[in-house]
Design a protein around this motif. Structure first.
Motif, PDB file in Angstrom:
ATOM      1  N   ASP A   1     -35.081  54.971  -1.014  1.00  0.00           N
ATOM      2  CA  ASP A   1     -35.870  56.276  -0.708  1.00  0.00           C
ATOM      3  C   ASP A   1     -37.390  55.874  -0.170  1.00  0.00           C
ATOM      4  O   ASP A   1     -38.444  54.941  -0.635  1.00  0.00           O
ATOM      5  CB  ASP A   1     -35.921  56.438  -2.206  1.00  0.00           C
ATOM      6  N   GLU A   2     -37.216  55.666   1.209  1.00  0.00           N
ATOM      7  CA  GLU A   2     -38.787  55.412   2.280  1.00  0.00           C
ATOM      8  C   GLU A   2     -39.686  55.729   0.856  1.00  0.00           C
ATOM      9  O   GLU A   2     -40.876  55.060   0.644  1.00  0.00           O
ATOM     10  CB  GLU A   2     -38.041  55.763   3.208  1.00  0.00           C
ATOM     11  N   ALA A   3     -40.013  56.952   0.806  1.00  0.00           N
ATOM     12  CA  ALA A   3     -40.869  58.243   0.448  1.00  0.00           C
ATOM     13  C   ALA A   3     -41.603  57.670  -1.045  1.00  0.00           C
ATOM     14  O   ALA A   3     -42.383  56.856  -1.470  1.00  0.00           O
ATOM     15  CB  ALA A   3     -40.945  59.553   0.138  1.00  0.00           C
ATOM     16  N   ALA A   4     -40.418  57.312  -2.072  1.00  0.00           N
ATOM     17  CA  ALA A   4     -40.579  56.500  -3.181  1.00  0.00           C
ATOM     18  C   ALA A   4     -41.173  55.159  -3.113  1.00  0.00           C
ATOM     19  O   ALA A   4     -41.731  54.727  -4.203  1.00  0.00           O
ATOM     20  CB  ALA A   4     -39.113  56.496  -3.649  1.00  0.00           C
TER      21      ALA A   4
ATOM     22  N   PRO B   1     -45.730  56.322  12.615  1.00  0.00           N
ATOM     23  CA  PRO B   1     -46.448  56.666  10.964  1.00  0.00           C
ATOM     24  C   PRO B   1     -45.638  54.709  10.149  1.00  0.00           C
ATOM     25  O   PRO B   1     -44.902  53.907  10.970  1.00  0.00           O
ATOM     26  CB  PRO B   1     -45.489  57.514  10.699  1.00  0.00           C
ATOM     27  N   PRO B   2     -45.966  54.785   9.176  1.00  0.00           N
ATOM     28  CA  PRO B   2     -46.136  53.398   9.123  1.00  0.00           C
ATOM     29  C   PRO B   2     -44.343  53.270   8.316  1.00  0.00           C
ATOM     30  O   PRO B   2     -43.892  53.968   8.130  1.00  0.00           O
ATOM     31  CB  PRO B   2     -46.578  52.931   7.121  1.00  0.00           C
ATOM     32  N   VAL B   3     -43.302  51.307   8.548  1.00  0.00           N
ATOM     33  CA  VAL B   3     -42.340  51.338   8.615  1.00  0.00           C
ATOM     34  C   VAL B   3     -42.621  50.582   7.138  1.00  0.00           C
ATOM     35  O   VAL B   3     -43.671  49.170   7.222  1.00  0.00           O
ATOM     36  CB  VAL B   3     -41.925  51.177   9.430  1.00  0.00           C
ATOM     37  N   PRO B   4     -41.415  49.928   6.191  1.00  0.00           N
ATOM     38  CA  PRO B   4     -41.525  49.386   5.424  1.00  0.00           C
ATOM     39  C   PRO B   4     -41.037  47.609   6.194  1.00  0.00           C
ATOM     40  O   PRO B   4     -40.991  47.762   7.404  1.00  0.00           O
ATOM     41  CB  PRO B   4     -40.126  50.031   4.883  1.00  0.00           C
ATOM     42  N   ASP B   5     -42.113  47.088   5.972  1.00  0.00           N
ATOM     43  CA  ASP B   5     -41.885  46.008   5.633  1.00  0.00           C
ATOM     44  C   ASP B   5     -40.983  44.964   5.623  1.00  0.00           C
ATOM     45  O   ASP B   5     -40.677  44.562   4.388  1.00  0.00           O
ATOM     46  CB  ASP B   5     -43.011  44.893   5.462  1.00  0.00           C
ATOM     47  N   LYS B   6     -39.700  45.158   5.839  1.00  0.00           N
ATOM     48  CA  LYS B   6     -38.164  44.754   5.197  1.00  0.00           C
ATOM     49  C   LYS B   6     -38.449  42.885   5.027  1.00  0.00           C
ATOM     50  O   LYS B   6     -38.207  43.069   3.728  1.00  0.00           O
ATOM     51  CB  LYS B   6     -37.199  44.856   6.020  1.00  0.00           C
ATOM     52  N   ARG B   7     -38.905  42.160   5.362  1.00  0.00           N
ATOM     53  CA  ARG B   7     -39.708  40.911   4.972  1.00  0.00           C
ATOM     54  C   ARG B   7     -39.788  41.055   3.747  1.00  0.00           C
ATOM     55  O   ARG B   7     -40.083  39.671   3.364  1.00  0.00           O
ATOM     56  CB  ARG B   7     -39.553  39.578   6.399  1.00  0.00           C
ATOM     57  N   ALA B   8     -41.395  41.369   3.913  1.00  0.00           N
ATOM     58  CA  ALA B   8     -41.963  41.350   2.837  1.00  0.00           C
ATOM     59  C   ALA B   8     -41.325  41.744   1.012  1.00  0.00           C
ATOM     60  O   ALA B   8     -41.010  41.181   0.315  1.00  0.00           O
ATOM     61  CB  ALA B   8     -43.023  42.101   2.917  1.00  0.00           C
ATOM     62  N   ILE B   9     -40.705  42.941   1.901  1.00  0.00           N
ATOM     63  CA  ILE B   9     -39.008  43.365   0.734  1.00  0.00           C
ATOM     64  C   ILE B   9     -38.796  42.476   0.073  1.00  0.00           C
ATOM     65  O   ILE B   9     -38.219  42.415  -0.501  1.00  0.00           O
ATOM     66  CB  ILE B   9     -39.529  45.402   1.602  1.00  0.00           C
TER      67      ILE B   9
END
Length: 171
Positions: free
Chosen positions: A112-115, A129-137
């Motif tokens: 859930d990208e918004a959450a 628009p911002p995208v999730p930083d998968k490395r940090a996640i």
């Protein structure tokens, strides 16, 4: 048949099929383009068109080579990694390279990208628009931190290989 022989047969079978189906046809295309280029008589009144035709033929061959090479590398890398894992091979030294098996890691699955963005804005990268930083996640999930909107995938990690160049010692 022992495990090593079976692994060798599997790798050999994949390499033979790749050569026949992917590499050889593209290599033949390249060779035909080079023959056409070399056949252009520079003394003829206008060598431009035959040179251009040969150049385009070589470009088409290179594009096909790039596509075939990427697919071939991915398949071969996975097979070598699987083989090294299955046989317990700890590594392999070549003249200028050292190959070692590496443990695969579970991938990040954004549920859930918004959450995720709402609960953890610090994990959203800079692009607009911002995208999730998968490395940090991934780093935080692997450390055991629960994150709203992201989990580690359930499938078991696939083995991989690392190929390092051995720096030659100066004489």
């Amino acid at each position: 048949m022992n495990g090593n022989q079976s692994a060798a047969d599997s790798i050999r079978s994949i390499l033979e099929a790749m050569h026949k189906d992917d590499i050889k046809p593209v290599s033949d295309q390249w060779s035909a383009g080079m023959r056409a280029l070399r056949a252009v008589d520079q003394e003829q009144p206008d060598p431009y068109e035959p040179t251009l035709r040969a150049g385009v033929q070589l470009l088409i061959a290179l594009e096909a080579m790039a596509k075939a090479t990427k697919e071939t590398i991915d398949i071969l890398r996975a097979e070598i990694a699987r083989s090294m894992a299955d046989t317990g091979c700890p590594g392999l030294y070549l003249e200028h390279h050292h190959v070692t098996p590496v443990e695969g890691q579970r991938a990040v699955l954004i549920t859930d990208e918004a959450a995720l963005a709402l609960a953890h804005p610090d994990l959203m990268g800079d692009p607009k628009p911002p995208v999730p930083d998968k490395r940090a996640i991934a780093s935080r999930l692997r450390a055991g931190e629960p994150l709203t909107g992201a989990v580690l995938a359930n499938e078991p990690p696939k083995p991989g290989i690392r190929i390092n160049t051995i720096k030659s010692k100066a004489a």
